[in-house]
Design a protein around this motif. Structure first.
Motif, PDB file in Angstrom:
ATOM      1  N   ILE A 379       0.984  -1.282  -0.430  1.00  0.00           N
ATOM      2  CA  ILE A 379       0.317  -0.090   0.246  1.00  0.00           C
ATOM      3  C   ILE A 379       0.878   0.965   0.200  1.00  0.00           C
ATOM      4  CG2 ILE A 379      -1.740   1.418   1.555  1.00  0.00           C
ATOM      5  CD1 ILE A 379      -2.776  -1.186  -0.340  1.00  0.00           C
ATOM      6  N   GLU A 411      -7.500  -4.941   6.144  1.00  0.00           N
ATOM      7  CA  GLU A 411      -7.497  -4.634   4.469  1.00  0.00           C
ATOM      8  C   GLU A 411      -7.376  -2.668   4.359  1.00  0.00           C
ATOM      9  OE1 GLU A 411      -5.133  -4.051   0.616  1.00  0.00           O
ATOM     10  OE2 GLU A 411      -5.218  -4.993   2.165  1.00  0.00           O
ATOM     11  N   TYR A 412      -9.397  -2.379   5.267  1.00  0.00           N
ATOM     12  CA  TYR A 412      -9.503  -1.624   5.158  1.00  0.00           C
ATOM     13  C   TYR A 412      -8.161  -0.667   6.761  1.00  0.00           C
ATOM     14  CZ  TYR A 412     -12.290   2.367   6.865  1.00  0.00           C
ATOM     15  OH  TYR A 412     -12.737   3.602   8.124  1.00  0.00           O
ATOM     16  N   LEU A 415      -5.015  -0.218   5.088  1.00  0.00           N
ATOM     17  CA  LEU A 415      -5.403   1.863   3.723  1.00  0.00           C
ATOM     18  C   LEU A 415      -4.869   2.106   4.884  1.00  0.00           C
ATOM     19  CD1 LEU A 415      -7.657   0.219   1.434  1.00  0.00           C
ATOM     20  CD2 LEU A 415      -5.620   0.781   1.199  1.00  0.00           C
ATOM     21  N   VAL A 422      -9.877   6.484   3.932  1.00  0.00           N
ATOM     22  CA  VAL A 422     -10.721   5.487   2.904  1.00  0.00           C
ATOM     23  C   VAL A 422     -11.698   5.245   3.129  1.00  0.00           C
ATOM     24  CG1 VAL A 422     -10.486   2.628   2.827  1.00  0.00           C
ATOM     25  CG2 VAL A 422      -7.686   4.720   3.566  1.00  0.00           C
ATOM     26  N   ALA A 443      -8.971   5.179  -1.317  1.00  0.00           N
ATOM     27  CA  ALA A 443      -7.921   5.155  -0.654  1.00  0.00           C
ATOM     28  C   ALA A 443      -7.956   7.164  -1.383  1.00  0.00           C
ATOM     29  CB  ALA A 443      -6.848   4.860   0.012  1.00  0.00           C
TER      30      ALA A 443
END
Length: 494
Positions: A379, A411-412, A415, A422, A443
């Motif tokens: 990321i 994953e959130y 990010l 996001v 994002a």
């Protein structure tokens, strides 16, 4: 040749074990995927079967060892692999439709399809070692040499399968190749026993090659192509859109429907890919974009048609998919399209390019994003190559809440550790966090708060799917050191 027949047998046995195991992933792939769980089960079953074969082979050799019986073992192994050729698709289709527990399906299919032949192949080395032992003073050297030959054969078989056989030939054809090799080897090992049966089997397998060609012709007439690439087993088939009847060409990679196009236009088929148009809302002045994952290039074709003045770079690991897209999915050369054939993470690591928008659409098996593209380190690479107002738009498949939502939550959080903002856009049911569905994450590199209104009705439709609920922080972020993405995907599907 007779002088070295045992060495040749051990060498070929070792090679065929590895070829068989690698082909096994292609057999299971279209029905069960190629995730870590599938490889773990397949490797475990094959290794367990080989161990059983080593035991039985040594036990039988101690009772009475003869080259005729060893040739019989090789001959039966050939029949076992040939049976896999005949039954694999029917059996896997039946099993996956009859049993809901995918883990049980995986274990049963691995045992039934790969254990019998693997046990027989495992019997070869200890049995050959017994035949070769004519001097007890050199027994260690003799056994060591034979097992070294088997290992060298396995190494050769691994490279041969990975670099040539699998990309060059289909799964069924490869099964015929190794079955024919074993049957022919059995004949040369012993001309005394069952010679007529052996010759008949070789003839049957030989004629099956012609049958394979006929099968491929039937596939072509029914608009179904079955193609093995260096990375995946790919199916191309035509269907019709429910409700409208519009004709669609589909690309399926292993278990996953990866791309589709309408035969008469470049309009997007999959709803999630339309959410990529949110780039026009969150960064209206974008000019240069990057797409991670090409498959059949559905979105790049649409993008170039809708934004003819803008540029898109596509990173697709499999060059064969690009060839397929050009031949079967109307992909055309364009001055505004650049294609890079390499792993997306490798591209991110080395590139000096800058982009206004990055689209993430790379998938592995079982609807799972490759783990090394999900981590904080990956990321950060995306963040670094974005321009000041850049936007990263990522498609994943997950729930938001519950056990099936662990991947989304991980994953959130990942990010959020890199990007200041996001946002989550569930594609199918925006207000139901329990639904397993495509979810688009946006994002933003900028800290400036966006608005969620747009005069464009199409964009407003996508903006209305904004998730307004809480996102639990009950799972750790993903890193290169810890990223159980395949496990999260398996818990959601299985």
């Amino acid at each position: 040749m007779n002088k070295y027949i045992l060495e040749i047998t051990v060498f070929l046995g070792g090679a065929i074990v590895m070829i068989f195991e690698l082909i096994g992933s292609r057999i299971l792939g279209p029905y069960l995927g190629t995730s870590t769980l599938i490889w773990t089960t397949l490797i475990g079953v094959v290794m367990g079967s080989l161990s059983l074969g080593y035991y039985w082979g040594g036990h039988l050799a101690d009772k009475k060892a003869s080259i005729d019986f060893l040739s019989y073992i090789v001959f039966v192994a050939s029949i076992g692999i040939l049976l896999d050729f005949f039954m694999m698709d029917f059996f896997l289709d039946f099993l996956t439709k009859s049993i809901e527990n995918k883990t049980l399906v995986l274990f049963l299919s691995s045992v039934i399809l790969f254990a019998p032949a693997s046990i027989l192949l495992g019997m070869i080395s200890p049995y050959a070692a017994k035949l070769k032992l004519d001097n007890l003073k050199k027994s260690g050297t003799t056994i060591g040499n034979l097992y070294a030959l088997s290992t060298v054969g396995s190494i050769g078989g691994t490279f041969l399968a990975g670099f040539y056989l699998i990309p060059k030939f289909g799964t069924g054809t490869n099964l015929l190749i190794i079955s024919l090799s074993l049957a022919t080897l059995s004949l040369f090992m012993s001309f005394k026993k069952n010679i007529h049966i052996k010759i008949a089997l070789i003839f049957v397998i030989g004629t099956m090659f012609a049958f394979r060609n006929n099968t491929e012709n039937v596939y072509a007439k029914s608009n179904l192509l079955d193609i093995n690439t260096e990375y995946s087993r790919v199916w191309i088939f035509d269907s019709k859109e429910a409700g409208t009847g519009r004709e669609i060409r589909n690309l399926k990679i292993d278990t996953q429907n990866s791309s589709a196009m309408f035969l008469e236009s470049n309009e997007l088929v999959y709803e999630y890919s339309k959410f990529y148009n949110l780039a026009s809302h969150f960064n209206p002045d974008f000019k240069k974009t990057l797409l991670l994952g090409g498959a059949a290039y559905s979105y790049p074709k649409y993008f170039l048609e809708r934004f003819p003045e803008k540029k898109v770079d596509v990173v697709e690991i499999d060059p064969r998919l690009t060839e397929i897209a050009k031949k079967h999915f109307r992909l055309r050369e364009s001055a505004n399209l650049r294609i890079f054939h390499e792993d997306a993470r490798v591209f991110l690591n080395r590139t000096d390019e800058k982009y206004d928008v990055i689209f993430g659409d790379a998938f592995g098996s079982q609807n799972s994003v490759p783990f090394h593209l999900t981590t904080k380190e990956a990321i950060q690479k995306n963040f670094d190559i974005l321009n000041e107002n850049g936007v990263f738009i990522l498609n994943i498949i997950s729930s938001i809440e519950g056990e099936k939502g662990k991947f989304l939550r991980a994953e959130y959080l990942t990010l959020k550790s890199v990007f200041p903002q996001v946002y989550i856009f569930p594609v199918k049911e925006p207000n139901n966090g329990e639904t397993l569905q495509n979810i688009v994450l946006v994002a933003m590199k900028s800290k400036r708060k966006p608005i969620f209104n747009n005069e464009n009705q199409e964009l407003q439709k996508y903006l209305n799917n904004l998730w307004k609920g809480e996102v639990a922080t009950d799972v750790p972020m993903l890193t290169d050191d810890y990223a159980p993405v395949a496990y999260y995907a398996s818990t959601a599907i299985y």
